[in-house]
Design an enzyme around this catalytic site. Structure first.
Site, short mmCIF file in Angstrom:
data_model
loop_
_atom_site.label_atom_id
_atom_site.label_comp_id
_atom_site.label_asym_id
_atom_site.label_seq_id
_atom_site.Cartn_x
_atom_site.Cartn_y
_atom_site.Cartn_z
N GLU A 29 -6.55 7.47 0.27
CA GLU A 29 -7.26 8.44 -0.55
C GLU A 29 -8.01 7.72 -1.67
O GLU A 29 -7.42 6.92 -2.39
CB GLU A 29 -6.26 9.45 -1.14
CG GLU A 29 -5.57 10.26 -0.04
CD GLU A 29 -4.21 10.81 -0.46
OE1 GLU A 29 -3.91 10.82 -1.66
OE2 GLU A 29 -3.45 11.21 0.45
N LEU A 58 -6.77 14.21 1.76
CA LEU A 58 -5.50 14.09 1.04
C LEU A 58 -4.38 14.47 2.01
O LEU A 58 -3.94 15.62 2.05
CB LEU A 58 -5.54 15.02 -0.18
CG LEU A 58 -4.66 14.65 -1.36
CD1 LEU A 58 -5.13 15.39 -2.59
CD2 LEU A 58 -3.21 14.95 -1.08
N GLU A 60 -1.08 12.49 3.61
CA GLU A 60 -0.25 11.29 3.84
C GLU A 60 0.28 11.23 5.27
O GLU A 60 0.42 10.14 5.82
CB GLU A 60 0.90 11.24 2.84
CG GLU A 60 0.51 10.79 1.44
CD GLU A 60 -0.14 11.88 0.61
OE1 GLU A 60 -0.07 13.06 1.02
OE2 GLU A 60 -0.71 11.58 -0.46
N GLN A 82 -1.49 6.39 -2.76
CA GLN A 82 -2.07 6.26 -4.11
C GLN A 82 -1.00 5.87 -5.13
O GLN A 82 -1.24 5.07 -6.01
CB GLN A 82 -2.75 7.56 -4.49
CG GLN A 82 -3.77 7.38 -5.59
CD GLN A 82 -4.82 8.47 -5.54
OE1 GLN A 82 -4.56 9.60 -5.94
NE2 GLN A 82 -6.00 8.14 -5.04
N PHE A 83 0.17 6.45 -4.96
CA PHE A 83 1.36 6.03 -5.70
C PHE A 83 2.49 5.98 -4.68
O PHE A 83 2.54 6.79 -3.75
CB PHE A 83 1.71 7.05 -6.80
CG PHE A 83 0.78 6.98 -7.99
CD1 PHE A 83 1.13 6.25 -9.12
CD2 PHE A 83 -0.45 7.61 -7.96
CE1 PHE A 83 0.27 6.17 -10.20
CE2 PHE A 83 -1.32 7.53 -9.04
CZ PHE A 83 -0.96 6.81 -10.17
N ALA A 84 3.40 5.05 -4.88
CA ALA A 84 4.50 4.89 -3.93
C ALA A 84 5.26 6.20 -3.75
O ALA A 84 5.74 6.51 -2.65
CB ALA A 84 5.46 3.81 -4.42
N ASP A 85 5.34 6.98 -4.82
CA ASP A 85 6.08 8.25 -4.78
C ASP A 85 5.61 9.15 -3.63
O ASP A 85 6.39 9.88 -3.03
CB ASP A 85 5.87 9.00 -6.10
CG ASP A 85 6.04 8.09 -7.31
OD1 ASP A 85 6.95 8.34 -8.10
OD2 ASP A 85 5.27 7.11 -7.44
N PHE A 86 4.30 9.10 -3.34
CA PHE A 86 3.73 10.02 -2.35
C PHE A 86 4.08 9.64 -0.91
O PHE A 86 3.80 10.40 0.01
CB PHE A 86 2.20 10.09 -2.51
CG PHE A 86 1.78 10.59 -3.87
CD1 PHE A 86 2.59 11.47 -4.58
CD2 PHE A 86 0.60 10.17 -4.46
CE1 PHE A 86 2.23 11.93 -5.84
CE2 PHE A 86 0.23 10.62 -5.72
CZ PHE A 86 1.03 11.51 -6.42
N HIS A 127 5.21 9.49 -10.53
CA HIS A 127 4.25 8.37 -10.54
C HIS A 127 4.90 7.08 -11.01
O HIS A 127 4.23 6.18 -11.47
CB HIS A 127 3.07 8.68 -11.46
CG HIS A 127 2.14 9.72 -10.93
ND1 HIS A 127 2.42 11.07 -10.98
CD2 HIS A 127 0.94 9.63 -10.32
CE1 HIS A 127 1.43 11.75 -10.44
NE2 HIS A 127 0.51 10.91 -10.02
#
Lengths: 324, 335
Positions: A29, A58, A60, A82-86, A127
């Site tokens: 993204e 968007l 994953e 975009q962030f590891a969390d996602f 995040h």
């Protein structure tokens, strides 16, 4: 030669791999036109074009699924979360499809998932997490956590060339904090080889990712007090360089296991268990773990500082271990 | 006609098709049904322990759609697409050896039933989590697009499986990139024990395509020729760079979810109705009417299918069982 940052090293590695191998491509993204939320792919779209530099919806699940499907046919995707969390949104694809497909019916699945990870940036519950332990227990996945500019580049290149799904945890705190001059030419850092980040006689700190940096600062403080700290930077958790850990423990006889992830179920438990299992008779003190509190990552600076291992926590654990 | 069933298609004249092609379709449906029945029998005899998810009643949909593919196209069969596996070239012995958990089968006993693929045959295997193959096959289609290959990827989903996020993300992704992907949604009325009105409030499943800006079609899934034609159209569209298609095939699951499930929740009249639309029987009648098949012709095809099945069963059964060597298992986790 000029010094580059940790994130520039990641960018350089991808850039060189994109030039080296036409099967390598990037997807995620905002990675194209915008150049990535952290600018890791800045300029790639202009250089390599779409779809090789692929701004995705968007999605994953679709990013992971498309990576897997193309990888099974020989492409080498580098997918950015975009962030590891996602990565939680693409979890099933990784743990049930990518991880198991080679064992199940044979195809290799050469893909890299880039995971901007970790705290110290006031990112809060979604995040700033360190979700590596979700994956270290999944046979079939490799887990890489570079702690230096050199390794950021060398491990990325090795990950791209690996024939397995590799989760590449790049620490946001290190992105622009670390700078180094790197050698020219085509070189890699093989997965599964730990590094002695600092040689010492008195105590081993086994760690990875951002905590290599923090442990290094603490070690310098303690050196002034005559405590000689050895730091082992694991570099990759899977495959794990067990021998490097045991060798250091056999030398210093005292060990602190340190990571930024939360303590319960964190990878430090695995490291501690291996030391207890294979180097018990070499230990002069109990294994101590230093890790984040077992809470979600909080946002406010005062709370995040209380959550994460701070230099004082690391120092206290090392002193207690040395004086036990 | 019971609720939730659409009217059958008006059978098209078979003129214009090569007889060998038509008889090949018929033969592959018979092969599918024969193998399906054999798997069921072996399970009941205690000779295999894999999950048995019957393709019965859906053979026309699998064989007809796969017949529209080239050998180098990727197909990603789900659990009730046994016909697709056979049509795309997987030998019966190969399939059976996996159900039997044999060491020299496609998964060496590591996964059961139809949970395997074969890159050599351009077949992607499913995982149990429904819908996962949609974005994965979109990835195959993406690789075709990137490499400038005019290949297409085809996969299937059910009325139940179409409600997972993977379905949405995969189709949307394929739509944005105009990927050469065809998705056949087999509306077989039941997802385990859950009927379609508990799955969606939408009037049908094909209408979802509109939300992704992609082409869609609906077809009588038990009419193998109609399935073939609608798939061929979608495949041509995909090959020409015009993007993905969602096809809703109206069909019926004629057995329980898996072999243990007696499916008492399915109304008897619904099953009886769909029995009259059996894809094998109705196609046989059409072939006879068109004078392309007589009783002798049928018997001779059936004899060959039986021969193939017996040989495959013998050969698959004779394959060795896994030894459980731990080093071997550990050694195959990573490529």
């Amino acid at each position: 030669m000029s010094a580059i940052t940790y994130i520039e090293a990641i960018r350089e590695a991808m850039y060189e791999e994109l030039h080296r191998d036409p099967d390598v491509y990037c997807l995620g993204e905002d990675i194209g036109t915008y150049g990535g939320a952290f600018r890791a792919t800045a300029g790639f779209l202009e250089e390599f074009g779409r779809p090789r530099i692929l701004d995705t919806p968007l999605s994953e699940i679709a990013i992971m699924g498309a990576s897997i499907g193309s990888a099974m046919l020989g492409m080498r995707p580098i997918a950015e979360m975009q962030f590891a969390d996602f990565v939680a949104n693409g979890f099933n694809m990784l743990v049930n499809f990518a991880a198991k497909v080679h064992y199940r019916w044979g195809p290799s699945c050469p893909m890299v998932v880039r995971l901007p990870t970790g705290g110290g940036t006031r990112g809060g519950p979604f995040h700033a997490t360190n979700p590596e332990a979700w994956f270290t227990r999944v046979p079939g996945l490799k887990v890489v956590c570079p702690a230096t500019v050199y390794d950021a580049k060398g491990l990325m290149k090795a990950a791209v060339r690996d024939d397995n799904p590799v989760l590449y945890f790049e620490h946001k705190y290190l992105y622009r904090r670390l700078k180094d001059e790197l050698p020219q030419g085509d070189w890699i850092v093989p997965l599964g080889e730990a590094r002695v980040a600092r040689e010492g006689r008195d105590v081993s700190v086994i760690t990875y990712g951002s905590m290599v940096y923090h442990a290094g600062l603490v070690a310098e403080t303690l050196a002034a007090d005559g405590i000689d700290v050895e730091i082992i930077d694991l570099r990759s958790l899977i495959p794990l360089d067990e021998e490097a850990i045991l060798e250091s423990v056999r030398k210093t006889n005292r060990v602190v296991v340190l990571h930024e992830d939360t303590k319960t179920g964190g990878f430090g438990g695995e490291i501690s268990a291996r030391i207890a299992e294979f180097a018990f008779e070499h230990l002069d003190a109990p294994i101590r773990r230093v890790a984040s509190l077992d809470t979600p990552v909080p946002h406010a600076p005062q709370l995040e500082d209380a959550f994460m291992p701070m230099p004082a926590d690391i120092e206290a654990a090392i002193r207690a271990t040395v004086t036990y | 006609m019971p609720a939730r069933s659409k009217r059958p298609s008006k059978n098209k004249d078979l003129a214009g098709y090569e007889p060998d092609f038509l008889l090949g379709l018929y033969r592959d449906m018979l092969r599918t049904r024969a193998l399906d029945s054999r798997i069921e029998a072996l399970y009941k005899q205690g000779k295999l322990v894999a999950g048995c998810y019957s393709s019965r009643g859906q053979e026309g949909c699998s064989v007809g759609s796969t017949a529209a593919m080239r050998d180098d196209d990727i197909v990603g069969p789900m659990i009730r697409n046994l016909g697709s596996m056979l049509r795309h070239g997987l030998p019966m012995k190969f399939v059976l050896s996996n159900y039997l958990g044999r060491a020299t089968g496609p998964t060496k006993g590591r996964d059961g039933s139809s949970h395997f693929g074969s890159l050599e045959h351009n077949v992607f295997g499913p995982i149990s989590m429904l819908g996962a193959l949609i974005p994965v096959c979109a990835g195959a289609a993406l690789s075709f697009q990137m490499r400038g290959e005019d290949r297409v990827a085809l996969t299937w989903i059910g009325d139940g499986g179409s409600n997972v996020g993977d379905f949405h993300e995969g189709l949307n992704f394929a739509g944005v990139l105009k990927l050469p992907l065809v998705l056949i949604l087999e509306n077989n009325k039941w997802a385990y024990s859950t009927p379609i009105e508990y799955q969606t409030a939408a009037k049908d499943f094909a209408c979802r395509a509109e939300g992704y800006g992609i082409a869609s079609d609906t077809v009588d899934g038990n009419d193998i020729i109609a399935v073939y034609e609608v798939t061929k159209k979608a495949v041509e569209r995909a090959r020409n760079g015009d993007g993905p298609t969602l096809i809703e095939a109206d069909t019926m699951r004629m057995r329980g979810h898996a072999i243990h499930d007696d499916a008492k929740y399915v109304p008897k009249e619904q099953l009886e109705y769909w029995e009259t639309r059996d894809p094998v029987e109705t196609f046989r009648a059409r072939l006879k009417k068109a004078k392309l098949l007589d009783d002798d012709g049928h018997d001779s095809i059936m004899a060959a299918v039986k021969q193939e099945l017996e040989t495959a069963t013998d050969e698959a059964t004779a394959m060795p069982l896994p030894t459980g060597d731990r080093d071997t298992e550990l050694g195959d986790v990573y490529a």
